[in-house]
Design a protein around this motif. Structure first.
Motif, PDB file in Angstrom:
ATOM      1  N   THR A  38       5.026   6.121  -5.818  1.00  0.00           N
ATOM      2  CA  THR A  38       3.856   5.447  -6.375  1.00  0.00           C
ATOM      3  C   THR A  38       3.556   4.147  -5.650  1.00  0.00           C
ATOM      4  O   THR A  38       4.454   3.356  -5.363  1.00  0.00           O
ATOM      5  CB  THR A  38       4.073   5.144  -7.861  1.00  0.00           C
ATOM      6  OG1 THR A  38       4.340   6.363  -8.550  1.00  0.00           O
ATOM      7  CG2 THR A  38       2.841   4.476  -8.464  1.00  0.00           C
ATOM      8  N   VAL A  39       2.270   3.932  -5.372  1.00  0.00           N
ATOM      9  CA  VAL A  39       1.767   2.666  -4.846  1.00  0.00           C
ATOM     10  C   VAL A  39       0.819   2.099  -5.898  1.00  0.00           C
ATOM     11  O   VAL A  39      -0.066   2.812  -6.383  1.00  0.00           O
ATOM     12  CB  VAL A  39       1.024   2.872  -3.499  1.00  0.00           C
ATOM     13  CG1 VAL A  39       0.391   1.574  -3.026  1.00  0.00           C
ATOM     14  CG2 VAL A  39       1.982   3.422  -2.446  1.00  0.00           C
ATOM     15  N   THR A  43      -6.625  -3.903  -8.360  1.00  0.00           N
ATOM     16  CA  THR A  43      -7.862  -3.789  -9.142  1.00  0.00           C
ATOM     17  C   THR A  43      -8.348  -2.348  -9.130  1.00  0.00           C
ATOM     18  O   THR A  43      -7.959  -1.539  -8.265  1.00  0.00           O
ATOM     19  CB  THR A  43      -8.983  -4.680  -8.571  1.00  0.00           C
ATOM     20  OG1 THR A  43      -9.398  -4.136  -7.305  1.00  0.00           O
ATOM     21  CG2 THR A  43      -8.525  -6.124  -8.388  1.00  0.00           C
ATOM     22  N   VAL A  44      -9.238  -2.032 -10.068  1.00  0.00           N
ATOM     23  CA  VAL A  44      -9.876  -0.703 -10.103  1.00  0.00           C
ATOM     24  C   VAL A  44     -10.638  -0.467  -8.803  1.00  0.00           C
ATOM     25  O   VAL A  44     -10.603   0.627  -8.219  1.00  0.00           O
ATOM     26  CB  VAL A  44     -10.817  -0.587 -11.322  1.00  0.00           C
ATOM     27  CG1 VAL A  44     -11.654   0.688 -11.225  1.00  0.00           C
ATOM     28  CG2 VAL A  44     -10.017  -0.600 -12.608  1.00  0.00           C
ATOM     29  N   ASN A  45     -11.353  -1.492  -8.357  1.00  0.00           N
ATOM     30  CA  ASN A  45     -12.153  -1.350  -7.145  1.00  0.00           C
ATOM     31  C   ASN A  45     -11.271  -1.027  -5.943  1.00  0.00           C
ATOM     32  O   ASN A  45     -11.623  -0.185  -5.107  1.00  0.00           O
ATOM     33  CB  ASN A  45     -12.944  -2.636  -6.903  1.00  0.00           C
ATOM     34  CG  ASN A  45     -13.986  -2.463  -5.804  1.00  0.00           C
ATOM     35  OD1 ASN A  45     -13.730  -2.793  -4.650  1.00  0.00           O
ATOM     36  ND2 ASN A  45     -15.149  -1.946  -6.178  1.00  0.00           N
ATOM     37  N   ASP A  46     -10.106  -1.679  -5.856  1.00  0.00           N
ATOM     38  CA  ASP A  46      -9.176  -1.385  -4.754  1.00  0.00           C
ATOM     39  C   ASP A  46      -8.674   0.045  -4.845  1.00  0.00           C
ATOM     40  O   ASP A  46      -8.549   0.743  -3.833  1.00  0.00           O
ATOM     41  CB  ASP A  46      -7.987  -2.349  -4.788  1.00  0.00           C
ATOM     42  CG  ASP A  46      -8.365  -3.748  -4.346  1.00  0.00           C
ATOM     43  OD1 ASP A  46      -9.190  -3.871  -3.421  1.00  0.00           O
ATOM     44  OD2 ASP A  46      -7.835  -4.721  -4.924  1.00  0.00           O
ATOM     45  N   LEU A  47      -8.395   0.503  -6.077  1.00  0.00           N
ATOM     46  CA  LEU A  47      -7.913   1.879  -6.258  1.00  0.00           C
ATOM     47  C   LEU A  47      -8.987   2.880  -5.853  1.00  0.00           C
ATOM     48  O   LEU A  47      -8.720   3.844  -5.134  1.00  0.00           O
ATOM     49  CB  LEU A  47      -7.484   2.084  -7.708  1.00  0.00           C
ATOM     50  CG  LEU A  47      -6.854   3.430  -8.050  1.00  0.00           C
ATOM     51  CD1 LEU A  47      -5.805   3.277  -9.143  1.00  0.00           C
ATOM     52  CD2 LEU A  47      -7.910   4.444  -8.511  1.00  0.00           C
ATOM     53  N   MET A  52      -5.479  -0.028   0.410  1.00  0.00           N
ATOM     54  CA  MET A  52      -4.071  -0.339   0.663  1.00  0.00           C
ATOM     55  C   MET A  52      -3.678   0.409   1.936  1.00  0.00           C
ATOM     56  O   MET A  52      -4.251   1.464   2.257  1.00  0.00           O
ATOM     57  CB  MET A  52      -3.181   0.108  -0.497  1.00  0.00           C
ATOM     58  CG  MET A  52      -3.462  -0.574  -1.814  1.00  0.00           C
ATOM     59  SD  MET A  52      -2.896  -2.285  -1.856  1.00  0.00           S
ATOM     60  CE  MET A  52      -1.154  -2.046  -2.218  1.00  0.00           C
ATOM     61  N   GLU A  53      -2.725  -0.112   2.661  1.00  0.00           N
ATOM     62  CA  GLU A  53      -2.281   0.578   3.876  1.00  0.00           C
ATOM     63  C   GLU A  53      -1.731   1.955   3.539  1.00  0.00           C
ATOM     64  O   GLU A  53      -1.969   2.933   4.257  1.00  0.00           O
ATOM     65  CB  GLU A  53      -1.214  -0.255   4.589  1.00  0.00           C
ATOM     66  CG  GLU A  53      -0.740   0.371   5.906  1.00  0.00           C
ATOM     67  CD  GLU A  53       0.289  -0.460   6.622  1.00  0.00           C
ATOM     68  OE1 GLU A  53       0.738  -0.045   7.709  1.00  0.00           O
ATOM     69  OE2 GLU A  53       0.659  -1.541   6.108  1.00  0.00           O
ATOM     70  N   PHE A  54      -1.007   2.052   2.446  1.00  0.00           N
ATOM     71  CA  PHE A  54      -0.490   3.329   1.951  1.00  0.00           C
ATOM     72  C   PHE A  54      -0.947   3.473   0.507  1.00  0.00           C
ATOM     73  O   PHE A  54      -0.847   2.525  -0.279  1.00  0.00           O
ATOM     74  CB  PHE A  54       1.047   3.363   2.015  1.00  0.00           C
ATOM     75  CG  PHE A  54       1.606   3.053   3.367  1.00  0.00           C
ATOM     76  CD1 PHE A  54       1.675   4.024   4.351  1.00  0.00           C
ATOM     77  CD2 PHE A  54       2.056   1.774   3.676  1.00  0.00           C
ATOM     78  CE1 PHE A  54       2.182   3.732   5.608  1.00  0.00           C
ATOM     79  CE2 PHE A  54       2.567   1.460   4.919  1.00  0.00           C
ATOM     80  CZ  PHE A  54       2.623   2.450   5.902  1.00  0.00           C
ATOM     81  N   THR A  55      -1.472   4.629   0.152  1.00  0.00           N
ATOM     82  CA  THR A  55      -1.986   4.815  -1.198  1.00  0.00           C
ATOM     83  C   THR A  55      -1.068   5.660  -2.072  1.00  0.00           C
ATOM     84  O   THR A  55      -1.187   5.666  -3.286  1.00  0.00           O
ATOM     85  CB  THR A  55      -3.372   5.482  -1.152  1.00  0.00           C
ATOM     86  OG1 THR A  55      -3.265   6.770  -0.527  1.00  0.00           O
ATOM     87  CG2 THR A  55      -4.349   4.609  -0.374  1.00  0.00           C
ATOM     88  N   THR A  61       5.317   5.526   4.593  1.00  0.00           N
ATOM     89  CA  THR A  61       5.813   4.228   4.157  1.00  0.00           C
ATOM     90  C   THR A  61       5.924   3.333   5.383  1.00  0.00           C
ATOM     91  O   THR A  61       5.811   3.815   6.519  1.00  0.00           O
ATOM     92  CB  THR A  61       7.207   4.360   3.524  1.00  0.00           C
ATOM     93  OG1 THR A  61       8.136   4.781   4.551  1.00  0.00           O
ATOM     94  CG2 THR A  61       7.227   5.363   2.376  1.00  0.00           C
ATOM     95  N   PRO A  62       6.171   2.051   5.207  1.00  0.00           N
ATOM     96  CA  PRO A  62       6.391   1.202   6.384  1.00  0.00           C
ATOM     97  C   PRO A  62       7.535   1.699   7.264  1.00  0.00           C
ATOM     98  O   PRO A  62       7.470   1.573   8.492  1.00  0.00           O
ATOM     99  CB  PRO A  62       6.709  -0.159   5.760  1.00  0.00           C
ATOM    100  CG  PRO A  62       5.958  -0.160   4.472  1.00  0.00           C
ATOM    101  CD  PRO A  62       6.078   1.248   3.961  1.00  0.00           C
ATOM    102  N   THR A  63       8.576   2.280   6.666  1.00  0.00           N
ATOM    103  CA  THR A  63       9.691   2.822   7.461  1.00  0.00           C
ATOM    104  C   THR A  63       9.207   3.937   8.371  1.00  0.00           C
ATOM    105  O   THR A  63       9.527   3.974   9.568  1.00  0.00           O
ATOM    106  CB  THR A  63      10.798   3.356   6.530  1.00  0.00           C
ATOM    107  OG1 THR A  63      11.162   2.349   5.593  1.00  0.00           O
ATOM    108  CG2 THR A  63      12.021   3.767   7.340  1.00  0.00           C
TER     109      THR A  63
END
Length: 393
Positions: A38-39, A43-47, A52-55, A61-63
Motif C-alpha cells: 500500500t502507498v 489528498t483525494v486530488n493526489d490519489l 506519487m512516484e509509486f502508487t 519500490t525505490p529498491t
C-alpha cells in the motif's frame, strides 16, 4: 551524482556508483530495502491523479527502481524491468513482442527452458516457433517469413557455445521490420554491448553473475527507446516483479560484479588451457579459443569472456566412465546454474533436443563453471576424476 557526470569514469568506478544516492539515503552508502504493497496519498486530488512516484507495490519500490536504473545505465538502455527469474525475463520479453499468428525464430543452440516455453505457452497462443542454425549469419534472411515478428539470439549458445554474428543479423532483421531479442547472460553488458550491436531487447539472468553468490533468482530485460514504452506497459499489466530482498542482494552484487567477472575470465582461461592439454579431452568449447564456432565474432564484438565453457571428451569414454569421473569429485559439484562462487560441472547432450542442426561433438560433453577455489586444487580434482574416467575404458 548524475548519470552525465559519471560518463567519463571507467566501468569499475561506475559500478560502485549506479543505483544509489547517499544524499537521499540519510547519508548511508547503500539504499534501504523497501517492502510494501500500500502507498498512501496526502489528498483525494493526489490519489485521483496518482501524484506519487509509486502508487501501489506492483508499480515497484525505490529498491526496485534503484536496480532498474543502474542496469539501464550499464546496458546503455532506455529502460529496464525486472522479473523473479531469468526464464521469467525471457517470457516477458517474448510476450511483449509477439501476438497470435506471429512467427518466432529461435537459434537451435538456445537455453532449453526457452524451447519448452515456445513449445508450451507460445504454441497455445497461436505463435509458431522455427529453429535456425545459430551460425547462419547473413543467411538468416532465408528464414524470414511475411509473419516473422521476432528474431531471438543467444550468443554464445547455451552449453555448446556457438557465437553468433549479432550485428549482421540484427541489421538484416531491422531491414525487414523484425524485432530482435538476445539472451546476454554469459557475457553480461560488461563484455557485450547488446543494444549497441543492434538488439532491441536484451535479457539477463541476474541469478548468475549479478547475484554472484548462488542465493537469489532474478531476471532483467532492458530495451532501446523504441521498445521501452511497450516493455514497461507489458510489465505493468502483469506486475511480475521480484522481491525487495533479491533486488537488494543484486544491488550489492553489482558493486563487485566487474571484478568478479574479470577474475572468472582469468581463471576460466587458465583452466580451459590446462584442459586443452589433457589427453582425455578432445576439444574445448570456449569462445576465446579459435576452434570454438564463431570465435571470429567473439574476437570482433566482445571485450571479454566469463567463467563458463564446455569440454568434449575423447570418443572412447562411455557414460559409465563419465559417471565414475563426476560422481566422486571433491570440489566440483553438479548443478544447473553458474556464475556463483562455487565450481560446477554439468554433463549434457544437445542431440536430445536439437531440431535443425546435428550435435555430433565426437565424444561426451561436460559444461564447466569455474568458481573461486584454489586453482591447483581444482586441477587436482579434475585430474583425479580423469584417472577414474580411464578405469572404465
Amino acid at each position: 551524482m548524475s548519470k552525465n557526470s559519471r560518463s567519463g569514469f571507467s566501468i569499475t568506478t561506475r559500478m560502485t556508483q549506479v543505483g544509489r544516492d547517499p544524499s537521499k539515503q540519510a547519508g548511508f552508502v547503500n539504499p534501504a530495502i523497501y517492502r510494501g504493497s500500500t502507498v498512501v496519498f496526502p489528498t483525494v486530488n493526489d490519489l485521483e491523479h496518482r501524484r506519487m512516484e509509486f502508487t501501489y507495490g506492483t508499480d515497484g519500490t525505490p529498491t526496485i527502481a534503484n536496480l532498474e536504473n543502474a542496469w539501464s545505465e550499464l546496458a546503455g538502455a532506455a529502460g529496464t524491468v525486472l522479473s523473479p527469474s531469468g526464464i521469467g525475463a525471457i517470457a516477458l520479453a517474448l510476450l511483449t513482442t509477439l501476438k497470435s499468428g506471429d512467427h518466432l525464430l529461435m537459434p537451435d543452440s538456445v537455453y532449453r527452458p526457452t524451447r519448452l516455453l515456445c513449445a508450451g505457452m507460445l504454441a497455445k497462443m497461436g505463435i509458431e516457433t522455427s529453429y535456425y542454425d545459430p551460425l547462419l549469419g547473413k543467411d538468416i534472411v532465408t528464414q524470414f517469413r511475411a509473419n516473422t515478428s521476432v528474431l531471438f539470439l543467444e550468443s554464445p549458445g547455451s552449453q555448446s557455445f556457438e557465437v553468433q554474428d549479432v550485428p549482421t543479423m540484427t541489421a538484416l532483421a531491422k531491414e525487414h521490420g523484425i524485432t530482435t531479442i538476445i539472451d546476454n547472460t554469459w557475457a553480461t553488458p560488461l563484455f557485450f554491448r547488446a543494444h549497441e550491436h543492434g538488439c532491441d531487447l536484451s535479457v539477463e539472468a541476474g541469478t548468475k553473475y549479478l547475484g554472484g553468490h548462488s542465493d537469489l533468482l532474478l531476471g532483467l530485460i532492458s530495451a532501446n527507446a523504441q521498445w521501452w514504452p511497450k516493455l514497461r506497459e507489458a510489465y505493468d499489466l502483469m506486475s511480475m516483479l521480484p522481491g525487495a530482498e533479491d533486488c537488494f542482494l543484486a544491488l550489492r552484487g553489482l558493486r563487485t560484479m566487474h571484478l568478479r567477472l574479470k577474475a572468472a575470465e582469468t581463471r576460466a582461461l587458465e583452466l580451459a588451457n590446462w584442459l586443452k592439454s589433457r589427453p582425455e579431452v578432445l576439444k574445448v568449447l570456449h569462445p576465446a579459443f579459435p576452434e570454438c564456432p564463431g570465435h571470429e565474432f567473439w574476437q570482433r564484438d566482445f571485450t571479454g569472456s566469463s567463467g563458463l565453457f564446455s569440454i568434449i571428451l575423447q570418443p572412447q569414454y562411455s557414460k559409465a566412465a563419465l559417471e565414475n569421473m563426476l560422481d566422486y569429485l571433491s570440489i566440483f559439484a553438479m548443478g544447473f546454474s553458474w556464475g556463483g562462487f562455487e565450481s560446477l560441472v554439468l554433463p549434457f547432450n544437445c542431440a536430445d533436443y536439437r531440431s535443425v542442426t546435428h550435435w555430433q561433438p565426437g565424444g561426451l560433453a561436460i559444461r564447466i563453471q569455474v568458481g573461486l577455489e584454489d586453482m591447483n586444487e581444482l586441477k587436482t580434482d579434475l585430474e583425479q576424476g580423469f584417472e577414474r574416467l580411464k578405469k572404465f575404458v
